[in-house]
Design a protein around this motif. Structure first.
Motif, PDB file in Angstrom:
ATOM      1  N   LYS A  95       5.930   2.613 -12.746  1.00  0.00           N
ATOM      2  CA  LYS A  95       4.995   1.498 -12.937  1.00  0.00           C
ATOM      3  C   LYS A  95       5.713   0.152 -12.910  1.00  0.00           C
ATOM      4  O   LYS A  95       5.232  -0.803 -12.310  1.00  0.00           O
ATOM      5  CB  LYS A  95       4.252   1.687 -14.257  1.00  0.00           C
ATOM      6  N   LEU A 147       6.756  -0.760  -9.327  1.00  0.00           N
ATOM      7  CA  LEU A 147       5.596  -1.191  -8.560  1.00  0.00           C
ATOM      8  C   LEU A 147       5.180  -2.600  -8.969  1.00  0.00           C
ATOM      9  O   LEU A 147       4.910  -3.454  -8.114  1.00  0.00           O
ATOM     10  CB  LEU A 147       4.434  -0.219  -8.729  1.00  0.00           C
ATOM     11  N   LYS A 156       2.158   1.778  -3.410  1.00  0.00           N
ATOM     12  CA  LYS A 156       1.099   2.342  -4.262  1.00  0.00           C
ATOM     13  C   LYS A 156       0.978   3.847  -4.025  1.00  0.00           C
ATOM     14  O   LYS A 156       0.799   4.624  -4.966  1.00  0.00           O
ATOM     15  CB  LYS A 156      -0.233   1.646  -3.999  1.00  0.00           C
ATOM     16  N   ASP A 157       1.081   4.255  -2.773  1.00  0.00           N
ATOM     17  CA  ASP A 157       1.051   5.687  -2.452  1.00  0.00           C
ATOM     18  C   ASP A 157       2.249   6.407  -3.080  1.00  0.00           C
ATOM     19  O   ASP A 157       2.111   7.519  -3.600  1.00  0.00           O
ATOM     20  CB  ASP A 157       1.033   5.906  -0.938  1.00  0.00           C
ATOM     21  N   GLN A 187       0.836  -1.203   0.000  1.00  0.00           N
ATOM     22  CA  GLN A 187       0.000   0.000   0.000  1.00  0.00           C
ATOM     23  C   GLN A 187       0.869   1.251   0.000  1.00  0.00           C
ATOM     24  O   GLN A 187       0.571   2.220  -0.706  1.00  0.00           O
ATOM     25  CB  GLN A 187      -0.959   0.021   1.183  1.00  0.00           C
ATOM     26  N   TYR A 223       3.799   5.464  -5.750  1.00  0.00           N
ATOM     27  CA  TYR A 223       3.516   5.499  -7.189  1.00  0.00           C
ATOM     28  C   TYR A 223       2.612   6.698  -7.509  1.00  0.00           C
ATOM     29  O   TYR A 223       2.864   7.434  -8.465  1.00  0.00           O
ATOM     30  CB  TYR A 223       2.874   4.192  -7.646  1.00  0.00           C
TER      31      TYR A 223
END
Length: 102
Positions: A81, A84, A71-72, A68, A74
């Protein structure tokens, strides 16, 4: 646990340097939570590249919360990308391996 003791001053005097030292030792020994905590410390200090490296290692060790946070990162443009995607793949492989009877 030593890092937490130095952070909170439980049984010892608060000491940020010793806290970081013991977190680093735990991270090197393979403790995913220590890796994650180092990543958060690096994010707070705006050392994003170092933070992402710690988060990727924590994800590779199967730590869900690191995904998570990646993702933050990113969303902030700190991780690309491909980075990730690679972390997600490594995390999934770690989770599957932990569930394996071997």
């Amino acid at each position: 646990q030593l890092a937490t003791m130095y952070r909170k001053g439980k049984g010892v005097e608060k000491d940020e340097g010793k806290k970081t030292y013991h977190m680093e030792k735990a991270a090197i020994a393979g403790h995913p939570g220590a890796r994650y905590n180092l990543a958060i410390q690096e994010l707070v200090n705006e050392r994003y590249e170092r933070a992402v490296k710690h988060l990727i290692i924590a994800a590779t060790l199967g730590l869900d919360v690191s995904i998570q946070q990646l993702k933050d990162c990113y969303a902030m443009g700190v991780v690309d990308k491909e980075g990730l995607a690679a972390a997600l793949h490594a995390h999934h492989a770690a989770v599957v391996a932990m569930k394996s009877p071997q």
